[in-house]
Scaffold this motif. Sequence first.
Motif, PDB file in Angstrom:
ATOM      1  N   ARG A  99      -6.964   7.987   3.506  1.00 18.38           N
ATOM      2  CA  ARG A  99      -6.976   6.789   2.645  1.00 18.38           C
ATOM      3  C   ARG A  99      -8.017   6.927   1.537  1.00 18.38           C
ATOM      4  O   ARG A  99      -7.762   6.577   0.388  1.00 18.38           O
ATOM      5  CB  ARG A  99      -7.236   5.533   3.481  1.00 18.38           C
ATOM      6  N   GLN A 124       8.452  11.230   1.129  1.00 21.63           N
ATOM      7  CA  GLN A 124       8.204   9.785   1.284  1.00 21.63           C
ATOM      8  C   GLN A 124       6.861   9.403   0.665  1.00 21.63           C
ATOM      9  O   GLN A 124       6.747   8.362   0.025  1.00 21.63           O
ATOM     10  CB  GLN A 124       8.222   9.414   2.765  1.00 21.63           C
ATOM     11  N   PHE A 125       5.843  10.220   0.823  1.00 17.96           N
ATOM     12  CA  PHE A 125       4.519   9.956   0.276  1.00 17.96           C
ATOM     13  C   PHE A 125       4.571   9.943  -1.255  1.00 17.96           C
ATOM     14  O   PHE A 125       4.075   9.026  -1.905  1.00 17.96           O
ATOM     15  CB  PHE A 125       3.543  11.013   0.787  1.00 17.96           C
ATOM     16  N   SER A 160       1.750  10.191   3.938  1.00 20.44           N
ATOM     17  CA  SER A 160       2.486  11.015   4.887  1.00 20.44           C
ATOM     18  C   SER A 160       2.399  12.479   4.458  1.00 20.44           C
ATOM     19  O   SER A 160       3.021  12.882   3.481  1.00 20.44           O
ATOM     20  CB  SER A 160       3.952  10.562   4.950  1.00 20.44           C
ATOM     21  N   SER A 183       6.404   6.897  -2.441  1.00 19.03           N
ATOM     22  CA  SER A 183       5.581   5.701  -2.258  1.00 19.03           C
ATOM     23  C   SER A 183       4.564   5.559  -3.397  1.00 19.03           C
ATOM     24  O   SER A 183       4.317   4.449  -3.885  1.00 19.03           O
ATOM     25  CB  SER A 183       4.863   5.771  -0.912  1.00 19.03           C
ATOM     26  N   LYS A 236       2.245   4.610   1.362  1.00 20.43           N
ATOM     27  CA  LYS A 236       2.506   5.136   2.707  1.00 20.43           C
ATOM     28  C   LYS A 236       2.121   6.616   2.717  1.00 20.43           C
ATOM     29  O   LYS A 236       2.840   7.461   2.210  1.00 20.43           O
ATOM     30  CB  LYS A 236       3.989   4.999   3.056  1.00 20.43           C
ATOM     31  N   GLU A 244       0.832  -1.199   0.000  1.00 20.93           N
ATOM     32  CA  GLU A 244       0.000   0.000   0.000  1.00 20.93           C
ATOM     33  C   GLU A 244       0.869   1.253   0.000  1.00 20.93           C
ATOM     34  O   GLU A 244       2.015   1.231   0.410  1.00 20.93           O
ATOM     35  CB  GLU A 244      -0.905   0.012   1.230  1.00 20.93           C
TER      36      GLU A 244
END
Length: 95
Positions: free
Chosen positions: A82, A45-46, A27, A49, A25, A23
């Motif tokens: 989400r 990071q998001f 952030s 990902s 991540k 999935e």
Amino acid sequence: MKYLILPTAALALALGGAAASAEVKISCKRGPLPKVSIINGPSAQFVRSIEETYVVTPEQARAAANYVCDDMEAVGNAETLRARTRIALADYRRR
């Protein structure tokens, strides 16, 4: 034939579980004023990902991450984040 069904089912479950665990991540950076969008946004990071999980360009990944993190009402609400992520990436194919 019955003996082949069990190993095949086990393999399908194992692969299905691996796909489900891959999935994005989520952030979002949140500054000291969580309702001010100019100091809030997606973390690197998001975006990374999204690029690793979906077939997207860096610009598309950044746009999707911005869409998710732009909702200041989603601060601290994992389900809303989400849901916004699913909406933002619905048109893209998973890797």
